[in-house]
Design an enzyme around this catalytic site. Structure first.
Site, PDB file in Angstrom:
ATOM      1  N   HIS A  11       0.802  -1.223   0.000  1.00 16.34           N
ATOM      2  CA  HIS A  11       0.000   0.000   0.000  1.00 16.34           C
ATOM      3  C   HIS A  11       0.838   1.277   0.000  1.00 16.34           C
ATOM      4  O   HIS A  11       0.670   2.134  -0.862  1.00 16.34           O
ATOM      5  CB  HIS A  11      -0.954  -0.013   1.195  1.00 16.34           C
ATOM      6  CG  HIS A  11      -1.802  -1.239   1.248  1.00 16.34           C
ATOM      7  ND1 HIS A  11      -2.526  -1.689   0.158  1.00 16.34           N
ATOM      8  CD2 HIS A  11      -2.033  -2.131   2.236  1.00 16.34           C
ATOM      9  CE1 HIS A  11      -3.162  -2.793   0.476  1.00 16.34           C
ATOM     10  NE2 HIS A  11      -2.881  -3.086   1.734  1.00 16.34           N
ATOM     11  N   CYS A  43      -6.851  -6.471   4.274  1.00  9.73           N
ATOM     12  CA  CYS A  43      -8.046  -6.290   5.091  1.00  9.73           C
ATOM     13  C   CYS A  43      -9.237  -7.069   4.540  1.00  9.73           C
ATOM     14  O   CYS A  43     -10.231  -7.259   5.253  1.00  9.73           O
ATOM     15  CB  CYS A  43      -8.392  -4.807   5.197  1.00  9.73           C
ATOM     16  SG  CYS A  43      -8.548  -3.981   3.609  1.00  9.73           S
ATOM     17  N   SER A 113       4.916  -4.669   7.682  1.00 13.44           N
ATOM     18  CA  SER A 113       5.080  -5.220   9.022  1.00 13.44           C
ATOM     19  C   SER A 113       4.911  -6.729   8.997  1.00 13.44           C
ATOM     20  O   SER A 113       4.500  -7.306   7.997  1.00 13.44           O
ATOM     21  CB  SER A 113       4.036  -4.613   9.971  1.00 13.44           C
ATOM     22  OG  SER A 113       2.728  -4.960   9.545  1.00 13.44           O
ATOM     23  N   LYS A 132      -1.304 -13.071   6.972  1.00 11.42           N
ATOM     24  CA  LYS A 132      -0.830 -11.717   6.669  1.00 11.42           C
ATOM     25  C   LYS A 132      -0.819 -11.462   5.164  1.00 11.42           C
ATOM     26  O   LYS A 132      -1.275 -10.431   4.692  1.00 11.42           O
ATOM     27  CB  LYS A 132       0.579 -11.529   7.253  1.00 11.42           C
ATOM     28  CG  LYS A 132       1.307 -10.269   6.812  1.00 11.42           C
ATOM     29  CD  LYS A 132       0.703  -9.018   7.407  1.00 11.42           C
ATOM     30  CE  LYS A 132       1.539  -7.788   7.059  1.00 11.42           C
ATOM     31  NZ  LYS A 132       0.929  -6.551   7.575  1.00 11.42           N
TER      32      LYS A 132
END
Length: 240
Positions: A11, A43, A113, A132
């Site tokens: 992103h 998401c 992350s 993830k």
């Protein structure tokens, strides 16, 4: 004209790349990402796992081809191993094991992350998962096709844990949601709202277990049990 190297093209990286290419057409942009895809909307993984959307296609909004069409040079499946900040050079290795390097005038680090890697025995057993990346979600969905996989323990009741607990319940699984905190979403809302979410989870068939510390995961080859400081849970899959 300057040369800008971007390390990481999800992103933040994609937004930076598109902004530079749109507003500064004379800049040279070189991109590195160690994954095989760009701009995955993580998401939306719970929606995919919970069958609220038919597939992952709509969870991508950019690609190597789109970025290159706009003028960037993109290296996929290439991991940056070293940055020489003094001489302004990045060094990496691609999927074929070939070393690559690229000089830069400006460097953007947008590496993202990783989930917390809990230091607990048994975390290397099969069916102990992170969720993830796109590949993680794809792997979980394939494993859910096994009808013997009935009991899922989700460790961590933040946004992702709560969403995944819902997704697994939608798949007809017995779901145990475990967190060290005394409620879900403890880092985000005041207690009265967290209590409302807890009631919502319980009402929809999710077992909530708060104030529990995971001590160990047990099993011979695959995970079979989750041991906390209060209880033992059957587990065919554990999501950390």
């Amino acid at each position: 004209m300057s040369k800008i190297v971007v390390v990481g093209a999800n992103h933040a990286g994609t937004a930076a790349i598109n902004t530079i290419l749109s507003n500064y057409p004379n800049e040279e942009v070189v991109v590195f990402d160690k994954n095989s895809n760009i701009s995955f909307l993580g998401c939306g993984m719970a929606l995919w796992i919970g069958k609220q959307i038919s597939g992952p296609e709509g969870l991508f909004y950019s690609s190597k081809e789109k970025l290159e069409c706009n003028g960037a040079k993109v290296h996929m499946e290439t991991e940056i191993k070293k940055v020489d900040f003094k001489n302004k050079v990045v060094y990496g290795i691609n999927k074929d094991g070939v070393e690559v390097s690229e000089s830069y005038d400006k460097l953007i680090l947008s590496t993202g992350s990783l989930p917390i890697d809990l230091p607990i025995p048994g975390k290397d057993l099969k069916n102990v998962q992170f969720v993830k990346l796109y590949q993680h979600a794809e792997d979980v969905i394939k494993k859910l096709e096994n009808q013997d996989l009935k009991n899922i323990v989700v460790v961590g009741a933040g946004y992702i844990g709560v969403e995944l607990a819902e997704a697994f319940q939608r798949c007809g699984k017995n779901v145990e949601l475990v967190d060290l905190s005394d409620s879900c979403l403890s880092g985000y809302y005041d207690l009265e709202f967290r209590e409302m979410m807890k009631e919502n989870l319980v009402k929809n068939g999710i077992n909530v277990n708060f104030g529990e510390k995971v001590l160990e995961l047990k099993g011979t080859d695959k995970v079979e049990e989750v041991i906390t400081d209060k209880k033992t849970y059957k587990a065919d899959m554990v999501i950390l």
